[in-house]
Motif scaffolding. Structure first.
Motif, PDB file in Angstrom:
ATOM      1  N   UNK A  37       0.814  -1.171  -0.022  1.00  0.00           N
ATOM      2  CA  UNK A  37       0.066   0.024   0.031  1.00  0.00           C
ATOM      3  C   UNK A  37       0.850   1.296   0.152  1.00  0.00           C
ATOM      4  N   UNK A  38       0.337   2.087  -0.541  1.00  0.00           N
ATOM      5  CA  UNK A  38       1.006   3.609  -0.633  1.00  0.00           C
ATOM      6  C   UNK A  38      -0.055   4.759  -0.625  1.00  0.00           C
ATOM      7  N   UNK A  39       0.621   5.852  -0.769  1.00  0.00           N
ATOM      8  CA  UNK A  39      -0.615   7.241  -1.134  1.00  0.00           C
ATOM      9  C   UNK A  39      -0.125   7.747  -2.350  1.00  0.00           C
ATOM     10  N   UNK A  40      -0.915   8.177  -2.919  1.00  0.00           N
ATOM     11  CA  UNK A  40      -0.863   8.703  -4.283  1.00  0.00           C
ATOM     12  C   UNK A  40      -1.774   9.923  -4.708  1.00  0.00           C
ATOM     13  N   UNK A  41      -1.154  10.952  -5.370  1.00  0.00           N
ATOM     14  CA  UNK A  41      -2.030  12.035  -6.080  1.00  0.00           C
ATOM     15  C   UNK A  41      -2.329  11.477  -7.367  1.00  0.00           C
ATOM     16  N   UNK A  42      -3.535  11.500  -7.709  1.00  0.00           N
ATOM     17  CA  UNK A  42      -4.032  10.919  -8.868  1.00  0.00           C
ATOM     18  C   UNK A  42      -5.083  12.003  -9.628  1.00  0.00           C
ATOM     19  N   UNK A  43      -5.456  11.747 -10.890  1.00  0.00           N
ATOM     20  CA  UNK A  43      -6.446  12.259 -11.651  1.00  0.00           C
ATOM     21  C   UNK A  43      -7.267  11.448 -12.471  1.00  0.00           C
ATOM     22  N   UNK A  44      -8.367  11.458 -12.732  1.00  0.00           N
ATOM     23  CA  UNK A  44      -9.202  10.601 -13.342  1.00  0.00           C
ATOM     24  C   UNK A  44      -9.969  11.006 -14.449  1.00  0.00           C
ATOM     25  N   UNK A  45      -9.924  10.387 -15.790  1.00  0.00           N
ATOM     26  CA  UNK A  45     -10.559  10.627 -17.008  1.00  0.00           C
ATOM     27  C   UNK A  45     -11.925  10.882 -16.783  1.00  0.00           C
ATOM     28  N   UNK A 109      -1.577  28.458  -7.770  1.00  0.00           N
ATOM     29  CA  UNK A 109      -1.329  29.229  -9.077  1.00  0.00           C
ATOM     30  C   UNK A 109      -1.441  28.277 -10.485  1.00  0.00           C
ATOM     31  N   UNK A 110      -2.038  26.961  -9.776  1.00  0.00           N
ATOM     32  CA  UNK A 110      -1.783  26.002 -10.962  1.00  0.00           C
ATOM     33  C   UNK A 110      -2.955  26.124 -12.095  1.00  0.00           C
ATOM     34  N   UNK A 111      -2.620  26.003 -13.155  1.00  0.00           N
ATOM     35  CA  UNK A 111      -3.558  25.919 -14.109  1.00  0.00           C
ATOM     36  C   UNK A 111      -4.385  24.658 -14.308  1.00  0.00           C
ATOM     37  N   UNK A 200     -10.371  17.643 -19.336  1.00  0.00           N
ATOM     38  CA  UNK A 200      -9.464  18.620 -18.567  1.00  0.00           C
ATOM     39  C   UNK A 200      -9.812  18.206 -16.930  1.00  0.00           C
ATOM     40  N   UNK A 201      -8.813  17.884 -16.431  1.00  0.00           N
ATOM     41  CA  UNK A 201      -9.312  17.643 -15.000  1.00  0.00           C
ATOM     42  C   UNK A 201      -9.708  18.687 -13.956  1.00  0.00           C
ATOM     43  N   UNK A 202     -10.669  18.487 -13.328  1.00  0.00           N
ATOM     44  CA  UNK A 202     -11.130  19.698 -12.221  1.00  0.00           C
ATOM     45  C   UNK A 202     -10.839  18.854 -10.922  1.00  0.00           C
ATOM     46  N   UNK A 203     -10.521  17.883 -10.855  1.00  0.00           N
ATOM     47  CA  UNK A 203     -10.419  17.267  -9.175  1.00  0.00           C
ATOM     48  C   UNK A 203      -9.184  16.456  -9.229  1.00  0.00           C
ATOM     49  N   UNK A 204      -8.425  16.567  -8.445  1.00  0.00           N
ATOM     50  CA  UNK A 204      -7.307  15.833  -8.046  1.00  0.00           C
ATOM     51  C   UNK A 204      -7.726  15.181  -6.762  1.00  0.00           C
ATOM     52  N   UNK A 222      -8.702  12.809   0.356  1.00  0.00           N
ATOM     53  CA  UNK A 222      -8.932  14.290  -0.014  1.00  0.00           C
ATOM     54  C   UNK A 222      -9.299  14.182  -1.439  1.00  0.00           C
ATOM     55  N   UNK A 223     -10.058  15.535  -1.928  1.00  0.00           N
ATOM     56  CA  UNK A 223     -10.156  16.068  -3.316  1.00  0.00           C
ATOM     57  C   UNK A 223      -9.841  17.470  -3.218  1.00  0.00           C
ATOM     58  N   UNK A 224      -9.251  17.687  -4.429  1.00  0.00           N
ATOM     59  CA  UNK A 224      -8.695  19.117  -4.620  1.00  0.00           C
ATOM     60  C   UNK A 224      -9.289  19.622  -5.865  1.00  0.00           C
ATOM     61  N   UNK A 225     -10.008  20.689  -5.658  1.00  0.00           N
ATOM     62  CA  UNK A 225     -10.392  21.412  -7.003  1.00  0.00           C
ATOM     63  C   UNK A 225      -9.473  22.226  -7.631  1.00  0.00           C
ATOM     64  N   UNK A 226      -9.268  22.352  -8.964  1.00  0.00           N
ATOM     65  CA  UNK A 226      -8.235  22.601  -9.552  1.00  0.00           C
ATOM     66  C   UNK A 226      -8.948  23.590 -10.979  1.00  0.00           C
TER      67      UNK A 226
END
Length: 226
Positions: A37-45, A109-111, A200-204, A222-226
């Motif tokens: 197991x681990x921890x990951x930042x990801x984005x989904x199509x 400041x992330x696009x 365009x990913x709107x959520x990490x 967690x969720x992060x809106x971008x």
């Protein structure tokens, strides 16, 4: 990195290995004792892209039904593996809120991140959808995450296995001996340049996950809106 060249080289080498029987089976896929197991930042199509991916997988299942196919819920792009999957790591070893704070700092400041999924590539053990970021937003975020975590005192293993630079999504893994490798690769060739769509990913997401990002074993942090 020239992603097109990278994917092409990977495909050339791996397709030859698959056709010649030198592919690699994953012995852990059906293991009840796999505790990596681990921890990951990801984005989904988005749903459109996932629908197109399932068209590809449906064609593969016609000739190789015994392989491991990713359901929609598990398809993702790894933005950054913060702590790589290992048998030694457990969620209670860290404070997730500390990690969330660092990620929030990295997102300033992330696009928006836009990725085009076009074509299929392979490794000796899997098939992947080729992802192409349309600008430098993904690379910029990865560099910020690297810097911010390495400047923190938090446990992390960023870049310890390899330096992530692609935007692919793994969608099938070899778990059984291939019955029709040539037919399989003929289908892959048909989708070699297929346009799966752009999103365009709107959520990490930050997740605690197993090696395969299976939904049933994932804890959403967690969720992060971008």
């Amino acid at each position: 990195m020239n992603l097109t060249e990278h994917y092409n080289q990977l495909y050339k080498k791996s397709s030859e290995a698959i056709r010649s029987g030198n592919y690699i089976l994953d012995p852990q896929l059906n293991s009840e004792t796999d505790s990596r197991f681990g921890i990951t930042v990801l984005i989904r199509p988005n749903e459109t892209v996932k629908t197109n991916i399932q068209l590809f997988l449906a064609a593969l299942k016609e000739v190789e039904p015994a392989q491991y196919y990713y359901p929609d819920s598990d398809i993702h792009i790894t933005v950054m593996s913060i702590i790589s999957c290992s048998e030694e790591f457990r969620l209670d070893q860290i404070s997730p809120n500390d990690y969330i704070g660092v990620i929030c700092k990295s997102l300033v400041d992330l696009d928006g991140i836009t990725i085009k999924f076009k074509g299929v590539t392979a490794s000796p053990s899997a098939l992947m959808i080729q992802g192409f970021p349309t600008d430098e937003s993904l690379n910029n975020l990865r560099e910020k995450l690297r810097d911010d975590f390495k400047n923190s005192d938090l446990q992390q293993t960023i870049d310890s296995r390899y330096t992530i630079s692609t935007a692919h999504a793994t969608v099938m893994r070899f778990q059984e001996e291939l019955q029709h490798p040539e037919e399989l690769m003929q289908i892959v060739e048909k989708f070699r340049d297929f346009d799966f769509g752009e999103f365009t990913g709107e959520n990490l997401e930050l997740v605690y996950n197993d090696w395969y990002q299976r939904e049933r074993n994932t804890i959403h942090l967690a969720d992060f809106r971008i």
